[in-house]
Design an enzyme around this catalytic site. Structure first.
Site, mmCIF file in Angstrom:
data_model
loop_
_atom_site.group_PDB
_atom_site.id
_atom_site.type_symbol
_atom_site.label_atom_id
_atom_site.label_comp_id
_atom_site.label_asym_id
_atom_site.label_seq_id
_atom_site.Cartn_x
_atom_site.Cartn_y
_atom_site.Cartn_z
ATOM 1 N N HIS A 73 -22.021 2.878 -5.660
ATOM 2 C CA HIS A 73 -21.626 2.038 -6.795
ATOM 3 C C HIS A 73 -21.855 0.554 -6.522
ATOM 4 O O HIS A 73 -22.440 -0.160 -7.326
ATOM 5 C CB HIS A 73 -20.140 2.256 -7.125
ATOM 6 C CG HIS A 73 -19.888 3.601 -7.714
ATOM 7 N ND1 HIS A 73 -19.561 4.702 -6.949
ATOM 8 C CD2 HIS A 73 -19.914 4.016 -8.990
ATOM 9 C CE1 HIS A 73 -19.405 5.741 -7.748
ATOM 10 N NE2 HIS A 73 -19.614 5.358 -8.995
ATOM 11 N N VAL A 74 -21.377 0.072 -5.386
ATOM 12 C CA VAL A 74 -21.516 -1.354 -5.076
ATOM 13 C C VAL A 74 -22.952 -1.663 -4.650
ATOM 14 O O VAL A 74 -23.566 -2.621 -5.127
ATOM 15 C CB VAL A 74 -20.529 -1.797 -3.963
ATOM 16 C CG1 VAL A 74 -20.711 -3.273 -3.663
ATOM 17 C CG2 VAL A 74 -19.098 -1.514 -4.369
ATOM 18 N N LYS B 288 0.866 -1.179 0.000
ATOM 19 C CA LYS B 288 0.000 0.000 0.000
ATOM 20 C C LYS B 288 0.901 1.228 0.000
ATOM 21 O O LYS B 288 2.053 1.167 0.429
ATOM 22 C CB LYS B 288 -0.863 -0.003 1.274
ATOM 23 C CG LYS B 288 -2.112 0.804 1.175
ATOM 24 C CD LYS B 288 -3.286 0.018 0.651
ATOM 25 C CE LYS B 288 -4.514 0.892 0.553
ATOM 26 N NZ LYS B 288 -5.682 0.177 0.048
HETATM 27 N N1 LIG Z 1 -16.122 -0.039 -5.187
HETATM 28 C C1 LIG Z 1 -15.508 -1.186 -4.958
HETATM 29 O O1 LIG Z 1 -15.208 -1.952 -5.894
HETATM 30 C C2 LIG Z 1 -15.180 -1.581 -3.550
HETATM 31 C C3 LIG Z 1 -14.262 -2.648 -3.321
HETATM 32 C C4 LIG Z 1 -13.994 -3.047 -2.011
HETATM 33 C C5 LIG Z 1 -14.606 -2.373 -0.952
HETATM 34 N N2 LIG Z 1 -15.477 -1.330 -1.192
HETATM 35 C C6 LIG Z 1 -16.114 -0.666 -0.054
HETATM 36 O O2 LIG Z 1 -17.522 -0.767 -0.197
HETATM 37 C C7 LIG Z 1 -18.175 0.417 0.286
HETATM 38 C C8 LIG Z 1 -19.020 1.012 -0.816
HETATM 39 O O3 LIG Z 1 -18.201 1.338 -1.931
HETATM 40 P P1 LIG Z 1 -18.777 2.176 -3.153
HETATM 41 O O4 LIG Z 1 -17.750 2.129 -4.213
HETATM 42 O O5 LIG Z 1 -20.159 1.736 -3.449
HETATM 43 O O6 LIG Z 1 -18.817 3.638 -2.530
HETATM 44 P P2 LIG Z 1 -19.781 4.837 -2.948
HETATM 45 O O7 LIG Z 1 -19.139 6.057 -2.410
HETATM 46 O O8 LIG Z 1 -20.127 4.768 -4.397
HETATM 47 O O9 LIG Z 1 -21.119 4.538 -2.138
HETATM 48 C C9 LIG Z 1 -21.248 4.667 -0.759
HETATM 49 C C10 LIG Z 1 -22.682 5.107 -0.494
HETATM 50 O O10 LIG Z 1 -22.875 5.111 0.912
HETATM 51 C C11 LIG Z 1 -23.615 6.269 1.247
HETATM 52 N N3 LIG Z 1 -23.396 6.576 2.672
HETATM 53 C C12 LIG Z 1 -22.364 7.209 3.249
HETATM 54 N N4 LIG Z 1 -22.534 7.278 4.576
HETATM 55 C C13 LIG Z 1 -23.708 6.648 4.842
HETATM 56 C C14 LIG Z 1 -24.434 6.389 6.028
HETATM 57 N N5 LIG Z 1 -23.993 6.777 7.219
HETATM 58 N N6 LIG Z 1 -25.597 5.716 5.926
HETATM 59 C C15 LIG Z 1 -26.068 5.323 4.718
HETATM 60 N N7 LIG Z 1 -25.429 5.550 3.566
HETATM 61 C C16 LIG Z 1 -24.265 6.209 3.619
HETATM 62 C C17 LIG Z 1 -23.149 7.327 0.293
HETATM 63 O O11 LIG Z 1 -24.071 8.384 0.174
HETATM 64 C C18 LIG Z 1 -22.988 6.511 -0.990
HETATM 65 O O12 LIG Z 1 -24.173 6.502 -1.763
HETATM 66 C C19 LIG Z 1 -17.044 1.329 0.762
HETATM 67 O O13 LIG Z 1 -16.866 1.117 2.145
HETATM 68 C C20 LIG Z 1 -15.828 0.820 0.008
HETATM 69 O O14 LIG Z 1 -14.628 1.058 0.717
HETATM 70 C C21 LIG Z 1 -15.777 -0.931 -2.459
#
Ligand SMILES: NC(=O)c1ccc[n+]([C@@H]2O[C@H](COP(=O)([O-])OP(=O)(O)OC[C@H]3O[C@@H](n4cnc5c(N)ncnc54)[C@H](O)[C@@H]3O)[C@@H](O)[C@H]2O)c1
Length: 368
Positions: A197-198, A94
């Protein structure tokens, strides 16, 4: 594995850099400084037994250098476990760039950073993390080939979220099989916290299978749009912890599985994409087990993102990445098997599985 709190304590009680590396046997740390661009970065390589150390670069305005050092050591070690548990031929690494991304990030700084990555000759491969995007990876790529997370036009994998969400969905099915004897999620009540996104992609899989999905997000526009598109129920704020549900899927922030949530949660399974879901691994991992809740370890569940960038190293192909993400189902099932046979929390079982693979493959590599 030490938990984060213990690590912070030990990190500050001994300021010696090598002593801190010795704690978890980090192989190498590169401190990077460039006066002209203002770059201050640390690249940590935890373990390369299984392959080159792959892990994102995080840009963060750390209060102190010690905090940045502690973070990069902790995060790089986490990558070793994630890659090993996921069956990938990757080690853990990292990088952190110290500073406020809105103020210091520019082409010259990123390209200088790329030169430092390049100086490691492929032992460390970088990717996106907090405050970094695929455009930034393009700049880094101008100085090194040891970078993933590139835009599709440059041979990259694009948005990893669909692959991550697919892995979460399959993990949930493996958890259902473990708890209910069938991996069908039809009719199961699933609450998805965070429909970014996820989360959105997960909701798509779940509703297609006929699960009864409830969503929540701090972004109300997003909630409205997703609820309408996929015909889901909606809840608000932390009211979700009082709902009658089968599965809680944290897909927003870390540390949501904490004292407050666990005093209220009535679910059977916790399975979501967020990183570091257990506020304190040793405390909440144990409570979850005692309450009879099946916790799918986050770093195994959300490995689809890493699987996606791993695929970039071999000429990216989305179909192959999705296919490879299917292995997450069996990995989660194996974690549950270990946890049951050794009567240990699932997060410890996942760590153990990773450690055993590193030890076994390390021995294989010793023979010619
Ligand atoms: N994108 C990936 O491929 C990936 C891979 C591994 C881990 N992750 C983890 O998965 C999680 C989601 O990733 P993502 O890419 O969808 O992120 P993202 O930023 O697209 O989505 C996160 C969502 O959570 C919402 N949010 C934030 N705080 C909140 C709360 N207190 N209550 C309810 N909703 C809330 C945001 O408004 C947003 O819509 C993150 O923790 C990320 O670290 C993502």
């Amino acid at each position: 594995m030490l938990n984060v709190k213990e690590e912070k304590k030990t990190a500050t009680s001994d300021v010696s850099v090598i002593a801190q590396m010795l704690q978890h046997n980090h192989e190498q740390v590169l401190f990077c400084n460039d006066k002209d661009t203002g770059l201050k970065a640390i690249i940590a390589i935890h373990n390369t037994t299984l392959g080159p150390a792959l892990g994102g670069t995080r840009m963060w305005n750390y209060a102190t250098e010690a905090e940045a050092f502690n973070d990069v050591l902790r995060l790089s070690r986490g990558m070793t476990y994630k890659a090993a548990a996921s069956g990938l031929n990757l080690g853990g690494g990292k990088a952190v760039i110290i500073g406020d991304s809105t103020k210091i990030k520019n082409e010259a700084l990123l390209r200088r950073f790329g030169k430092f990555v390049n100086s490691l000759g492929g032992k460390y491969i970088t990717a996106e993390d907090v405050a970094m995007n695929s455009k930034d990876m393009e700049y880094i790529h101008m100085e090194t080939k040891h970078v993933t997370g590139l835009p599709e036009l440059l041979g990259g994998g694009g948005d990893p979220s669909p692959v991550t969400a697919y892995g979460v969905y399959l993990s949930m099915k493996a958890s259902a099989k473990e708890r209910w004897g069938s991996d069908s999620l039809k009719g199961k009540k699933v609450v998805v916290q965070g429909v970014g996104h996820v989360g959105e992609n997960l909701v798509k899989h779940l509703t297609e299978e006929g699960a009864k999905v409830t969503i929540t997000d701090i972004n109300q526009d997003r909630v409205k749009a997703i609820a309408k598109q996929y015909n889901t129920e909606v809840t608000d704020g932390d009211k979700l912890f009082d709902l009658d549900m089968d599965v809680y899927a944290p897909c927003a922030l870390g540390a949501t599985v904490n004292d407050n949530a666990l005093s209220r949660l009535k679910c059977t399974i916790i399975c979501g994409a967020a990183n570091n879901q257990l506020a304190d691994e040793t405390v909440h991992g144990e409570i979850v087990m005692k309450k009879g809740i099946l916790y799918a370890p986050d770093f195994v569940v959300n490995a689809g993102g890493l699987i996606n960038v791993y695929n970039e190293l071999h000429g990216y192909n989305r179909e192959r990445a999705m296919k490879q993400a299917e292995s997450i189902y069996d990995t989660v099932a194996k974690v549950y098997q270990i946890a049951k046979s050794e009567n240990i929390p699932t997060y410890i079982a996942a760590n153990r599985m990773a450690e055993q693979r590193i030890a076994a493959i390390g021995k294989v590599k010793l023979s010619f």
